[in-house]
Scaffold this active site. Structure first.
Site, mmCIF file in Angstrom:
data_model
loop_
_atom_site.group_PDB
_atom_site.id
_atom_site.type_symbol
_atom_site.label_atom_id
_atom_site.label_comp_id
_atom_site.label_asym_id
_atom_site.label_seq_id
_atom_site.Cartn_x
_atom_site.Cartn_y
_atom_site.Cartn_z
ATOM 1 N N CYS A 56 0.873 -1.184 0.000
ATOM 2 C CA CYS A 56 0.000 0.000 0.000
ATOM 3 C C CYS A 56 0.903 1.225 0.000
ATOM 4 O O CYS A 56 2.067 1.138 -0.376
ATOM 5 C CB CYS A 56 -0.970 -0.008 1.176
ATOM 6 S SG CYS A 56 -0.183 0.225 2.784
ATOM 7 N N ARG A 57 0.389 2.357 0.423
ATOM 8 C CA ARG A 57 1.187 3.586 0.406
ATOM 9 C C ARG A 57 2.306 3.554 1.452
ATOM 10 O O ARG A 57 3.447 3.847 1.158
ATOM 11 C CB ARG A 57 0.290 4.801 0.633
ATOM 12 C CG ARG A 57 1.039 6.113 0.618
ATOM 13 C CD ARG A 57 0.088 7.310 0.810
ATOM 14 N NE ARG A 57 0.841 8.524 1.011
ATOM 15 C CZ ARG A 57 1.310 8.940 2.189
ATOM 16 N NH1 ARG A 57 1.088 8.229 3.269
ATOM 17 N NH2 ARG A 57 1.992 10.052 2.280
#
Length: 98
Positions: free
Chosen positions: A63-64
Site C-alpha cells: 500500500c502507500r
C-alpha cells in the site's frame, strides 16, 4: 505477521523470482504508479475478490505506507492464505513503477 522490505522485494524481482504482488491502494492512488506486475485490489474489495486468489500461493501486499497492507495480510492470514506485508509501502519503494 511476515514482512519484507522494499529493498528485499526489489532484489527478488531482479533475480526474476516469481512473485505475486497485490497493491491494496485505491485505484486513483495506483494511477500514480505501481510496482511492475502488481495486481490492484483495493483493500475494501479484497474480501470480495478472495475467490480470485489461490491458497497455495504466497502473496506480497503493498500500500502507500504499509498500514493498509498490514490489515490485508492479517485478513488473508485469517482466511488461510500465505501473505507478506511490504514494510514502508510505496513510500519506501525505489524501484521501477508502471
Amino acid at each position: 505477521m511476515k514482512e519484507i522490505t522494499a529493498k528485499e522485494l526489489q532484489r527478488f524481482m531482479e533475480k526474476d523470482q516469481t512473485l505475486t504482488i497485490i497493491d491494496v491502494r485505491e485505484t486513483a492512488e495506483v494511477a500514480d504508479g505501481k510496482i511492475p506486475g502488481a495486481v490492484n485490489i483495493p483493500l475494501g474489495l479484497l474480501e470480495f475478490r478472495m475467490h480470485d486468489l489461490d491458497k497455495s500461493a504466497e502473496y506480497i501486499l503493498v500500500c502507500r505506507s504499509g498500514g493498509r497492507s498490514a490489515q490485508a495480510v492479517r485478513f488473508l492470514e485469517n482466511q488461510g492464505f500465505d501473505a507478506i506485508n511490504m514494510a514502508g509501502g510505496m513510500l519506501a519503494w525505489e524501484g521501477k513503477t508502471e
